[in-house]
Scaffold this active site. Structure first.
Site, PDB file in Angstrom:
ATOM      1  N   TYR A 154      42.100  43.115  46.401  1.00 56.87           N
ATOM      2  CA  TYR A 154      42.233  41.726  45.969  1.00 56.87           C
ATOM      3  C   TYR A 154      41.252  40.839  46.730  1.00 56.87           C
ATOM      4  O   TYR A 154      40.589  39.972  46.155  1.00 56.87           O
ATOM      5  CB  TYR A 154      43.676  41.264  46.220  1.00 56.87           C
ATOM      6  CG  TYR A 154      43.963  39.829  45.850  1.00 56.87           C
ATOM      7  CD1 TYR A 154      44.033  39.441  44.514  1.00 56.87           C
ATOM      8  CD2 TYR A 154      44.192  38.867  46.836  1.00 56.87           C
ATOM      9  CE1 TYR A 154      44.317  38.125  44.175  1.00 56.87           C
ATOM     10  CE2 TYR A 154      44.475  37.556  46.501  1.00 56.87           C
ATOM     11  CZ  TYR A 154      44.537  37.188  45.166  1.00 56.87           C
ATOM     12  OH  TYR A 154      44.817  35.888  44.830  1.00 56.87           O
ATOM     13  N   LYS A 158      38.151  38.325  45.396  1.00 57.20           N
ATOM     14  CA  LYS A 158      38.096  36.896  45.701  1.00 57.20           C
ATOM     15  C   LYS A 158      36.804  36.527  46.439  1.00 57.20           C
ATOM     16  O   LYS A 158      36.234  35.452  46.206  1.00 57.20           O
ATOM     17  CB  LYS A 158      39.326  36.481  46.515  1.00 57.20           C
ATOM     18  CG  LYS A 158      40.613  36.456  45.698  1.00 57.20           C
ATOM     19  CD  LYS A 158      40.507  35.433  44.576  1.00 57.20           C
ATOM     20  CE  LYS A 158      41.766  35.338  43.748  1.00 57.20           C
ATOM     21  NZ  LYS A 158      41.645  34.335  42.666  1.00 57.20           N
TER      22      LYS A 158
END
Length: 327
Positions: A154, A158
């Site tokens: 994740y 990002k």
């Protein structure tokens, strides 16, 4: 030595969201963050919000996103859409966390630029920083060390979103900015028993234990890690502030500036929920990052600070949970 950021840290006459009738697209408007942003924009008098559910627009489908932007041509875009989850979810679905998030943000950022969007704000997460970053974590700690393994998929997605905004800003002189919130909570959070973050997970466990009359609740880890929490309504306020006031190459941290141990958090959630049993710590489970406090002084220096205390925010969140989550 002069860095490339020195040349493009500010775009002259970069537009802020001052026209309340401007078309504003909030991607992910049904989630924790997006729903709060929509409400905050309405409170500020914005009247032309463009909203699409997942059923109406699948943000992972490039052709569909391109068609949407070509048709609607929003003037301002806030990217709050993302696949999110806690340690268990990140460990179980790594391909989803990197793949889906890369697809969503790439499709939106590129289509927004190509269809004349004036300004875009991309929202990331504090997990972008190295596991052992200096505390409080400054913005320039990005890419200076190894990520926390339990959420690196994740985090990498990002980080790519931040860098994509910077790249489009540098190459096209386009006003794309990024904000990095700390751990968020509040109404519309994900209270899934396995795939939620620590605060909503604790709230659900204590509530269910109270309803069932259980004598104890088991919590993962040692309780020693330090965490910072920000009510999602405060983040939404910061988002509107940044859209109106900020134009720069560097991403901005958005935090409360206050931290608690997971043990202190658990005790506070227990108190708010009204569970009277015991807390048991399962020390065989991972703690995650030992400490994660962000340095939000740059945003504070621009004139924004949070307003909602953790206790008040928890009371507000539990009220929403009690009224809206099926037991």
């Amino acid at each position: 030595m002069v860095s490339i950021g020195d040349y493009y840290s500010f775009i002259p006459c970069a537009p802020g969201v001052s026209d309340k009738s401007a078309k504003v697209f909030v991607a992910g408007h049904r989630g924790l963050v997006g729903s709060a942003i929509v409400e905050k924009l309405k409170q500020h008098g914005f009247t032309n919000l463009i909203l699409r559910s997942h059923a109406e627009l699948d943000l992972t489908r490039q052709a569909d996103v391109e068609a949407f932007f070509a048709s609607e041509k929003p003037e301002f875009v806030i990217v709050a859409a993302a696949k999110v989850g806690g340690i268990h979810a990140n460990n179980t679905y790594p391909a989803d966390f990197i793949g889906i998030n890369l697809q969503i943000q790439t499709n939106i950022i590129d289509s927004a630029y190509r269809n004349g969007t004036k300004k875009l704000l991309f929202l990331g997460s504090s997990c972008i920083y190295p596991k052992f970053a200096p505390q409080p974590i400054p913005e320039d700690a990005l890419l200076t060390g190894t990520l926390e393994p339990t959420n690196e998929w994740y985090a990498i997605a990002k980080i790519a979103g931040i860098k994509m905004c910077q790249a489009y800003r540098i190459q096209y002189k386009w006003d794309a900015i990024s904000g990095m919130p700390t751990n968020l909570y509040g109404p519309n959070d994900n209270f899934h028993p396995e795939n939620s973050h620590v605060l909503p997970a604790l709230m659900r466990r204590f509530h269910e234990a109270k309803v069932k009359g259980l004598k104890e609740v088991v919590v993962w880890g040692t309780g020693s890690p330090l965490r910072e929490f920000l009510h999602v309504d405060d983040l939404a306020d910061a988002v509107v502030f940044m859209m109106e006031k900020y134009s720069g190459l560097e991403h901005l941290n958005v935090g409360s500036g206050k931290e608690v141990t997971i043990k202190e958090l658990a005790e506070l959630v227990k108190e708010v929920v009204g569970f009277e049993g015991d807390l048991i710590w399962d020390t065989t489970k991972p703690d995650g990052t030992p400490r994660k406090l962000m340095d939000s002084s740059k945003l504070a220096g621009l004139g924004w600070t949070p307003k909602i205390s953790l206790k008040d925010g928890l009371v507000d969140t539990y009220k929403w949970y009690s009224e809206n989550v099926k037991q």
